[in-house]
Design a protein around this motif. Structure first.
Motif, PDB file in Angstrom:
ATOM      1  N   ASN A  93       0.978  -1.040   0.380  1.00 54.75           N
ATOM      2  CA  ASN A  93       0.223  -0.113  -0.116  1.00 54.75           C
ATOM      3  C   ASN A  93       0.645   1.780  -0.126  1.00 54.75           C
ATOM      4  OD1 ASN A  93      -2.661  -1.425  -0.185  1.00 54.75           O
ATOM      5  ND2 ASN A  93      -2.379  -1.342   2.318  1.00 54.75           N
ATOM      6  N   TYR A  94       2.132   1.251   0.721  1.00 53.90           N
ATOM      7  CA  TYR A  94       2.899   2.325   0.650  1.00 53.90           C
ATOM      8  C   TYR A  94       3.491   2.282  -0.552  1.00 53.90           C
ATOM      9  CZ  TYR A  94       2.660   3.348   6.006  1.00 53.90           C
ATOM     10  OH  TYR A  94       2.746   3.592   7.336  1.00 53.90           O
ATOM     11  N   ALA A  95       3.810   1.993  -1.252  1.00 54.07           N
ATOM     12  CA  ALA A  95       4.435   2.064  -2.836  1.00 54.07           C
ATOM     13  C   ALA A  95       3.311   1.890  -3.760  1.00 54.07           C
ATOM     14  CB  ALA A  95       4.524   0.698  -2.853  1.00 54.07           C
ATOM     15  N   VAL A  96       2.111   1.593  -3.719  1.00 53.67           N
ATOM     16  CA  VAL A  96       1.087   2.419  -4.492  1.00 53.67           C
ATOM     17  C   VAL A  96       1.311   4.233  -4.286  1.00 53.67           C
ATOM     18  CG1 VAL A  96      -1.294   2.653  -4.538  1.00 53.67           C
ATOM     19  CG2 VAL A  96      -0.043   0.535  -4.512  1.00 53.67           C
ATOM     20  N   ILE A  97       0.990   4.592  -3.326  1.00 62.25           N
ATOM     21  CA  ILE A  97       1.003   5.792  -2.603  1.00 62.25           C
ATOM     22  C   ILE A  97       2.599   7.068  -3.894  1.00 62.25           C
ATOM     23  CG2 ILE A  97       1.291   7.427  -0.750  1.00 62.25           C
ATOM     24  CD1 ILE A  97      -1.984   5.943  -1.122  1.00 62.25           C
ATOM     25  N   VAL A  98       3.616   5.730  -2.614  1.00 60.29           N
ATOM     26  CA  VAL A  98       4.495   6.702  -3.631  1.00 60.29           C
ATOM     27  C   VAL A  98       4.569   7.316  -5.383  1.00 60.29           C
ATOM     28  CG1 VAL A  98       7.507   5.975  -3.015  1.00 60.29           C
ATOM     29  CG2 VAL A  98       6.137   6.271  -1.235  1.00 60.29           C
ATOM     30  N   ASN A  99       4.353   5.122  -5.165  1.00 60.50           N
ATOM     31  CA  ASN A  99       4.430   5.787  -6.863  1.00 60.50           C
ATOM     32  C   ASN A  99       3.845   6.200  -7.841  1.00 60.50           C
ATOM     33  OD1 ASN A  99       6.914   3.697  -6.529  1.00 60.50           O
ATOM     34  ND2 ASN A  99       6.354   1.772  -6.676  1.00 60.50           N
ATOM     35  N   ASN A 100       2.640   6.392  -7.534  1.00 61.02           N
ATOM     36  CA  ASN A 100       1.873   6.298  -8.541  1.00 61.02           C
ATOM     37  C   ASN A 100       1.119   8.348  -8.087  1.00 61.02           C
ATOM     38  OD1 ASN A 100       1.067   4.217  -9.104  1.00 61.02           O
ATOM     39  ND2 ASN A 100      -1.159   4.165  -7.950  1.00 61.02           N
ATOM     40  N   TYR A 101       1.593   8.822  -6.349  1.00 62.48           N
ATOM     41  CA  TYR A 101       1.111   9.996  -5.907  1.00 62.48           C
ATOM     42  C   TYR A 101       2.621  10.688  -6.344  1.00 62.48           C
ATOM     43  CZ  TYR A 101      -3.171   7.906  -6.304  1.00 62.48           C
ATOM     44  OH  TYR A 101      -4.342   7.702  -6.501  1.00 62.48           O
ATOM     45  N   LEU A 102       3.452  10.898  -4.982  1.00 63.22           N
ATOM     46  CA  LEU A 102       4.587  11.305  -4.877  1.00 63.22           C
ATOM     47  C   LEU A 102       5.508  11.314  -5.198  1.00 63.22           C
ATOM     48  CD1 LEU A 102       4.648  10.003  -0.386  1.00 63.22           C
ATOM     49  CD2 LEU A 102       3.903  11.795  -1.993  1.00 63.22           C
ATOM     50  N   ILE A 103       6.041  10.531  -6.228  1.00 61.82           N
ATOM     51  CA  ILE A 103       6.357  10.220  -6.922  1.00 61.82           C
ATOM     52  C   ILE A 103       6.697  11.223  -8.753  1.00 61.82           C
ATOM     53  CG2 ILE A 103       8.716   9.272  -8.824  1.00 61.82           C
ATOM     54  CD1 ILE A 103       9.043   6.587  -6.165  1.00 61.82           C
ATOM     55  N   PRO A 104       5.839  10.659  -8.970  1.00 64.77           N
ATOM     56  CA  PRO A 104       5.569  12.087  -9.565  1.00 64.77           C
ATOM     57  C   PRO A 104       4.746  13.534  -9.311  1.00 64.77           C
ATOM     58  CG  PRO A 104       4.519   9.597  -9.873  1.00 64.77           C
ATOM     59  CD  PRO A 104       4.216   9.576  -8.900  1.00 64.77           C
ATOM     60  N   GLY A 105       5.045  13.507  -7.913  1.00 61.43           N
ATOM     61  CA  GLY A 105       3.713  15.079  -7.915  1.00 61.43           C
ATOM     62  C   GLY A 105       5.788  15.233  -7.359  1.00 61.43           C
ATOM     63  N   LEU A 106       6.375  14.724  -6.266  1.00 61.49           N
ATOM     64  CA  LEU A 106       7.231  15.616  -5.720  1.00 61.49           C
ATOM     65  C   LEU A 106       9.202  14.991  -5.874  1.00 61.49           C
ATOM     66  CD1 LEU A 106       5.818  15.883  -2.147  1.00 61.49           C
ATOM     67  CD2 LEU A 106       6.075  17.786  -4.451  1.00 61.49           C
ATOM     68  N   GLY A 107       8.497  14.509  -7.171  1.00 63.52           N
ATOM     69  CA  GLY A 107       9.953  13.148  -6.547  1.00 63.52           C
ATOM     70  C   GLY A 107      11.625  13.667  -7.273  1.00 63.52           C
ATOM     71  N   LYS A 108      10.824  15.290  -8.580  1.00 65.01           N
ATOM     72  CA  LYS A 108      11.913  15.932  -8.793  1.00 65.01           C
ATOM     73  C   LYS A 108      12.496  16.443  -7.971  1.00 65.01           C
ATOM     74  CE  LYS A 108      10.788  14.715 -13.597  1.00 65.01           C
ATOM     75  NZ  LYS A 108      10.499  15.324 -15.251  1.00 65.01           N
ATOM     76  N   LYS A 109      11.861  17.050  -6.796  1.00 62.83           N
ATOM     77  CA  LYS A 109      12.486  18.054  -5.835  1.00 62.83           C
ATOM     78  C   LYS A 109      13.801  17.619  -5.539  1.00 62.83           C
ATOM     79  CE  LYS A 109       9.205  21.437  -5.736  1.00 62.83           C
ATOM     80  NZ  LYS A 109       8.999  22.275  -6.211  1.00 62.83           N
ATOM     81  N   ARG A 110      14.632  18.228  -5.096  1.00 64.15           N
ATOM     82  CA  ARG A 110      15.789  17.926  -3.706  1.00 64.15           C
ATOM     83  C   ARG A 110      14.993  17.681  -2.355  1.00 64.15           C
ATOM     84  NH1 ARG A 110      19.739  15.929  -6.844  1.00 64.15           N
ATOM     85  NH2 ARG A 110      20.434  17.533  -9.123  1.00 64.15           N
ATOM     86  N   LEU A 111      15.889  16.817  -1.697  1.00 64.08           N
ATOM     87  CA  LEU A 111      15.067  16.697  -0.839  1.00 64.08           C
ATOM     88  C   LEU A 111      15.511  17.295   0.248  1.00 64.08           C
ATOM     89  CD1 LEU A 111      14.304  14.171   1.230  1.00 64.08           C
ATOM     90  CD2 LEU A 111      16.145  12.989   1.472  1.00 64.08           C
ATOM     91  N   ASN A 112      16.550  17.668   0.086  1.00 66.62           N
ATOM     92  CA  ASN A 112      17.436  18.888   1.024  1.00 66.62           C
ATOM     93  C   ASN A 112      16.650  20.735   1.208  1.00 66.62           C
ATOM     94  OD1 ASN A 112      18.763  19.526  -0.772  1.00 66.62           O
ATOM     95  ND2 ASN A 112      20.175  20.073   0.323  1.00 66.62           N
TER      96      ASN A 112
END
Length: 387
Positions: free
Chosen positions: A75-94
């Motif tokens: 379930n975590y992987a679905v949220i990460v791969n479908n929403y967080l990475i497409p939406g915020l994935g290119k931002k620098r972590l720091n």
């Protein structure tokens, strides 16, 4: 411009050459000294080179999957791969800021889920390119989904804070609307009796009885084996859950330590299980060589475990046959069992042990609401007292 470099500890545990820059030699020397001092103390260099997407992938592999149950990790992987990475994935972590998270969640809440994927899953095959031709179904995400996306990001960033990759968790600074949860999601006493009557002739009648009488979860029922039943002592031991994770059916450990429990078998439950065992023997003979001896109590007509998601194909016709004018999911039967036990004034700690909750607080918070009849009775007593 001055430049310096040193081999220091990185967030992924490796040692790499890290450059620093400054306008003067003294500035560069101070930066190098700080880098090396932190590295000597086991503190990794700031994740300057890490994008949010790369970190989330690392977090799933190194934190989530080794420590959480397979279904939760999926379930975590679905949220990460479908929403967080497409939406915020290119931002620098720091460099990720609270404003970035707030804007993304607001955009998600107001977007069309079908447009995000480019298709509309609810339409026919010929209509699934609704977005490509300018038609939008306006299928908005639920408040619950937005809350889950924020919760997963918050958990991931908190792990980054613990590893000293970032200074603070910016997701905790962002608020999202809380979803509303309805009460009385289970069945009334009259409805419960109607469901039992409607299920009486069904091959999974014993499953409905055990869900209603013992409050067992779907995965616990489908994962139950005949070896878990002690007919001599009249007990049943719940040892695991049947779940689909990683593309296959698996038996996983119970949801919590309290979920591993032993329950007494009484009355209608014993009768239903005895009848079910005879029915399964008949199905075994009818299947012949096609029978798969899985050892499960509740199986398909050829002995294989029942797919958890397929249980609804048997459950909803039973609900309709019972004459219910509302949609009740199968988990509502477990809710009914717990609510009826509390209505019968069974001590909360006993109800907790029957239901397999981690704490009594969960039992009382989620299920311990008063019915309208209870409220009417209480206010009637108060009215009589005051009068």
């Amino acid at each position: 411009m001055w430049v310096g470099a040193a081999y220091v500890l990185m967030p992924d545990g490796t040692v790499k050459r890290r450059p620093v820059y400054g306008k003067t030699e003294d500035v560069v020397r101070r930066k190098l000294t700080e880098l090396q001092a932190n590295s000597d103390q086991g503190i990794p260099s700031d994740a300057t080179g890490w994008a949010v997407g790369a970190y989330l992938t690392y977090w799933l592999d190194c934190h989530v999957r080794p420590n959480l149950k397979p279904a939760t990790a999926d379930n975590y992987a679905v949220i990460v791969n479908n929403y967080l990475i497409p939406g915020l994935g290119k931002k620098r972590l720091n460099k990720l800021a609270a404003a970035d998270v707030r804007r993304y969640l607001a955009s998600l809440a107001n977007s069309c889920l079908c447009c995000r994927a480019g298709t509309d899953a609810r339409r026919s095959a010929d209509q699934r390119r609704c977005c490509a031709v300018g038609r939008c179904c306006s299928r908005r995400p639920s408040k619950r989904l937005v809350q889950l996306v924020r919760a997963v990001l918050r958990s991931a960033l908190q792990a980054a804070v613990r590893e000293e990759l970032i200074r603070r968790n910016v997701a905790t600074l962002v608020q999202v609307p809380s979803p509303g949860y309805g009460i009385n999601r289970g069945l009334s006493l009259v409805e419960a009796r109607a469901v039992l009557g409607a299920a009486a002739g069904h091959r999974l009648y014993a499953l409905v009885v055990m869900a209603l009488y013992l409050g067992m979860r779907r995965g616990e029922l489908l994962g139950l084996r005949w070896s878990d039943i002690d007919w001599a002592d009249g007990t049943l031991t719940i040892r695991g859950n049947l779940q689909r994770t990683g593309g296959e059916l698996r038996m996983v450990t119970p949801k919590s330590e309290g979920s591993r429990r032993t329950l007494p078998l009484l009355g209608l439950v014993v009768e239903a299980l005895t009848r079910h065992r005879k029915l399964q023997a008949v199905e075994r003979d009818a299947a012949g060589d096609r029978w798969v001896d899985s050892g499960h109590v509740f199986t398909t007509t050829i002995g294989t475990p029942i797919e958890p998601g397929n249980l609804r194909h048997a459950w909803f016709p039973i609900v309709q046959a019972a004459g219910l004018d509302r949609r009740v999911v199968f988990h509502g039967v477990r809710h009914t069992c717990i609510t009826l036990l509390l209505d019968l004034k069974v001590p909360p700690h006993t109800v907790r042990e029957i239901a397999g909750h981690a704490t009594t607080e969960v039992t009382m918070t989620v299920y311990g609401h008063s019915s309208l009849d209870e409220k009417r009775k209480a206010l009637t007593l108060l009215d009589q007292h005051l009068s």
